[in-house]
Design an enzyme around this catalytic site. Sequence first.
Site, short mmCIF file in Angstrom:
data_model
loop_
_atom_site.label_atom_id
_atom_site.label_comp_id
_atom_site.label_asym_id
_atom_site.label_seq_id
_atom_site.Cartn_x
_atom_site.Cartn_y
_atom_site.Cartn_z
N CYS A 138 138.29 -23.61 48.20
CA CYS A 138 138.23 -22.63 47.76
C CYS A 138 136.96 -23.90 47.35
O CYS A 138 137.45 -24.41 46.20
CB CYS A 138 138.99 -22.07 46.43
SG CYS A 138 137.73 -20.60 45.85
N LEU A 139 135.87 -23.87 46.52
CA LEU A 139 135.47 -24.81 45.63
C LEU A 139 135.26 -24.30 44.45
O LEU A 139 135.01 -24.98 43.59
CB LEU A 139 133.69 -24.12 46.09
CG LEU A 139 133.03 -23.66 46.85
CD1 LEU A 139 130.93 -23.35 47.37
CD2 LEU A 139 132.70 -25.70 47.51
N HIS B 178 138.10 -12.57 46.49
CA HIS B 178 137.59 -13.42 44.98
C HIS B 178 137.11 -11.85 44.51
O HIS B 178 137.19 -11.36 43.20
CB HIS B 178 136.36 -13.67 45.34
CG HIS B 178 136.29 -15.31 45.85
ND1 HIS B 178 137.28 -15.62 44.32
CD2 HIS B 178 136.34 -16.51 46.21
CE1 HIS B 178 137.47 -17.48 45.33
NE2 HIS B 178 136.93 -17.13 46.21
N GLN C 199 132.94 -16.47 41.31
CA GLN C 199 132.63 -17.78 41.00
C GLN C 199 131.45 -18.14 40.65
O GLN C 199 130.95 -19.78 39.94
CB GLN C 199 132.54 -18.28 42.48
CG GLN C 199 134.02 -17.94 43.54
CD GLN C 199 134.12 -18.41 45.13
OE1 GLN C 199 133.60 -18.54 45.89
NE2 GLN C 199 134.94 -19.74 45.03
N GLY D 29 131.26 -19.87 52.23
CA GLY D 29 130.91 -18.96 51.46
C GLY D 29 131.55 -19.25 50.55
O GLY D 29 132.11 -20.45 49.55
N HIS E 28 139.01 -14.37 52.98
CA HIS E 28 138.99 -15.31 51.42
C HIS E 28 138.19 -15.03 50.69
O HIS E 28 138.25 -14.15 49.68
CB HIS E 28 138.68 -17.19 51.41
CG HIS E 28 138.87 -17.50 51.11
ND1 HIS E 28 140.33 -18.79 50.43
CD2 HIS E 28 138.14 -17.37 49.40
CE1 HIS E 28 139.91 -19.78 49.70
NE2 HIS E 28 138.44 -19.18 49.44
N GLU E 29 137.11 -14.29 50.86
CA GLU E 29 135.62 -13.80 50.16
C GLU E 29 136.08 -12.70 49.57
O GLU E 29 135.71 -12.47 48.72
CB GLU E 29 134.37 -14.74 50.94
CG GLU E 29 134.06 -14.92 51.75
CD GLU E 29 134.14 -17.05 50.09
OE1 GLU E 29 134.21 -16.27 48.93
OE2 GLU E 29 134.91 -17.47 50.38
NI NI Z 1 136.60 -19.41 47.19
#
Ligand code: NI
Length: 187
Positions: A93-94, A141, A51, A46, A137-138
């Site tokens: 997480c990226l 953000h 981000q 995701g 999670h997303e």
């Molecule tokens: Ni993340």
Amino acid sequence: MSVKNVLKYGEKTLREKSKEVHKISKKITDLVQDLLDTMYAKNGVGLAAPQIGVNLRVFVIDVSTNEEPLNPIVFINPKIIKKSGALVSEEGCLSFPEAYTKVKRYKNVMVKAMDIHGRSFVLEAKDGSLLARAIQHENDHLDGILFIDHCANRFETEAALEKFNLPPLEVDKIIEEPELEKELNDN
Ligand code: NI
């Protein structure tokens, strides 16, 4: 469109609250394409707009495996309208390259959002599935909340961050959810 640079933990944009999308303009369709291109290029499950430096309420998820065809889901102005159950599981997480840690999540969620055509949809994800966890999670953000804020063990999370040279845990950001705690203790 193109693969964007993914902001790393420590960047201010990741802690800001994102704004609602009012119109699916070309700017939004381009943003969605950038999110998908970047997520696939980095092998993520995701990716949320903040981000890549855009504070708008948009994220993408694809939980398909390598053997399956791509299955991107686009969420615009999402809202989690139901949540239940609880579990602890490992997440990454990226924006936190290589760092994984255990976090507390709801097992089941129902989310309402708009797709890329501006059509409203409701999606239910259950049993602590990857999709259920990715949605939480997303969605976080978009409110400047990061997965480490849900850490199950702050010492373990602290160690993971240190190991990969990431900034330390922001202890004042840790989220205590009595409802979630109760579910975890009842298990
Ligand atoms: Ni993340």
